[in-house]
Design an enzyme around this catalytic site. Structure first.
Site, mmCIF file in Angstrom:
data_model
loop_
_atom_site.group_PDB
_atom_site.id
_atom_site.type_symbol
_atom_site.label_atom_id
_atom_site.label_comp_id
_atom_site.label_asym_id
_atom_site.label_seq_id
_atom_site.Cartn_x
_atom_site.Cartn_y
_atom_site.Cartn_z
ATOM 1 C CG HIS A 138 28.797 -11.970 -8.173
ATOM 2 N ND1 HIS A 138 29.251 -13.996 -8.831
ATOM 3 C CD2 HIS A 138 29.666 -11.515 -8.940
ATOM 4 C CE1 HIS A 138 30.611 -13.488 -8.422
ATOM 5 N NE2 HIS A 138 30.748 -12.387 -8.730
ATOM 6 C CG ASP A 215 25.041 -13.426 -3.739
ATOM 7 O OD1 ASP A 215 25.345 -12.687 -2.848
ATOM 8 O OD2 ASP A 215 25.495 -13.843 -4.655
ATOM 9 C CD GLN A 218 29.315 -5.970 -3.550
ATOM 10 O OE1 GLN A 218 29.721 -5.403 -3.204
ATOM 11 N NE2 GLN A 218 30.316 -7.100 -4.451
ATOM 12 C CE LYS A 241 32.547 -9.892 -3.363
ATOM 13 N NZ LYS A 241 33.648 -9.286 -4.399
ATOM 14 C CB CYS A 379 31.646 -12.161 -11.907
ATOM 15 S SG CYS A 379 32.969 -12.468 -11.940
#
Ligand code: PLP
Length: 421
Positions: A138, A215, A218, A241, A379
């Protein structure tokens, strides 16, 4: 104030089977319609909906327990502080971090990554040092490193992804050198759904002497995460999220890493003492939290963590895995639909293009059917370039989605083909 449906009332907990119909009842927004159609919300990768317990925690915080944290010598400030600091414990529990002092509150995962870039990396990297990221990052895990590169002359290396979206460990390992100081990779691609083998990536990076940031925007939403088992130095995620409110994110940092990091923003709350001559900074994690923190949002995130833990991250992962398999199978049956991202190890994020149709048009027609998806580059423009496309339609699933919603997605695509084809 409405009565708070306590987390222990969530009926799915303790059942042998996971019942999305029961879970859905916890999310008020899911019973609404759009354009007189039932809402089928498949845009969870952008932001997930909130259970009633999170909405109640926010309402309760503002209505009954509101005062600034860490400051007041009065009851309400004490209550708010206790609730806020308690969420550090909950976040540590979610990630299996050693303790609450390993948890820094930020405003989102983007800020968590920027914090590491501006503090740890800025202090420890110099010209010629290498950072390895992947082709599927991202922008939040690209641009902070480019800013650092442009400031300090650092070299940015990009680990490739395969045509089917797989991540091949050997190709990543080939990029590691003595000069590699940081590896910063996504846990799960927000476009391809590819799950990166982060424990193996970390082991290889550590063998090369590099620090590792993951990261987890997700990642943490689709599976249990154990930062100690992974062995990473930093793990970042974003509250909204994970069924929490906007405005709050988490940075997990290993104790020794946080200790060696200078502050990155100055102000109240991040200090021990201040005089005009000299400021002594607070210890981590407070050192990295200048100013009034997003404490109400953090309290909401605490309720979200309670919620997913009550359901069980394993149970959520299994449900979403089945949904993802159903989605891939169903979409492959629609002529003209080409999935983008078919790695064997994949989370419940399904991107695709429809031959002859623009993603924007497909998204607009799906919207009219009540099916909410995301369209565009997500993104991740460098990944789009790598895949030779400009955009995709993305259906990203959450703990409350059903196979019926996937079938509605497929029917919506067929409808779009008929209208536009
Ligand atoms: N990283 C990944 C993998 C994401 O999917 C996203 C959001 O889509 C982000 C970072 C940025 O999240 P936020 O805007 O909450 O900081």
């Amino acid at each position: 104030m409405t009565a708070i449906p306590a987390i222990r009332e969530i009926p799915a907990r303790g059942r042998n089977t996971y019942d999305p119909a029961v879970v859905r009842a916890d999310f008020p927004i899911l019973s609404r319609t759009v354009y007189n159609k039932p809402l089928r919300f498949l845009d969870n990768g952008a932001s997930a909906q909130k259970p009633q317990s999170v909405l109640d925690a926010l309402q309760n915080s503002y209505a009954s327990e509101y005062a600034n944290v860490h400051r007041g010598a009065h009851f309400l400030s004490g209550a708010a502080t206790e609730a806020y600091e308690g969420v550090r414990e909950k976040a540590a529990g979610l990630l299996n971090a050693p303790g609450p002092d390993n948890i820094v509150f930020t405003k989102n995962v983007t800020e968590s990554i920027n914090l590491v870039a501006c503090s740890w990396a800025d202090a420890h990297l110099s010209a010629g040092d290498e950072i390895v990221i992947t082709e599927m990052e991202h922008h939040a895990n690209i641009v902070p490193w480019q800013l650092l590169r442009d400031r300090k002359g650092i070299v940015l290396k990009i680990a490739p992804v395969e045509d089917d979206g797989s991540f091949v460990l050997e190709r990543f390992a080939a990029l590691l050198t003595e000069g590699t100081k940081l590896v910063s990779v996504t846990h799960v691609s927000n476009v391809l759904g590819t799950a990166v083998p982060v424990a193996e990536v970390t082991r290889l990076a550590k063998d090369a002497g590099a620090c590792v940031l993951i990261d987890g925007a997700q990642g943490v939403v689709h599976q249990p995460v154990d930062v100690q088992a992974i062995g990473c130095d930093f793990y970042a995620f974003t509250g909204h999220k994970l069924y929490g409110p906007t405005g709050v994110g988490i940075l997990y940092g290993r104790t020794d890493r946080l200790a060696e990091m200078p502050p990155w923003q100055g102000g109240g709350d991040m200090i021990d003492t201040v005089s005009f001559e000299k400021t002594v900074y607070a210890d981590p994690p407070m050192r990295f939290e200048a100013g009034t923190p997003p404490f109400v949002q953090a309290i909401g995130l605490g309720a979200a963590i309670d919620y997913v833990q009550a359901l069980g991250m394993d149970a959520i992962g299994a449900h979403e895995h089945a949904l993802c398999a159903h989605a891939m199978e169903t979409l492959r049956d629609v002529p003209g639909v080409r999935p983008v991202g078919e790695a064997p190890d994949k989370a419940a994020i399904v991107s695709f293009v429809v031959d002859g149709l623009h993603s924007l048009d497909v998204g607009a027609i799906l919207d009219r059917q009540g099916v909410a998806v995301r369209v565009g580059h997500h993104c991740a423009q460098p990944l789009m370039a790598r895949m030779g496309i400009e955009s995709t339609v993305r259906a990203s699933m959450a703990l409350y989605n059903t196979t019926e919603e996937i079938d509605a997605l497929a029917a919506g695509i067929r409808h779009a083909q008929k209208l536009l084809g």
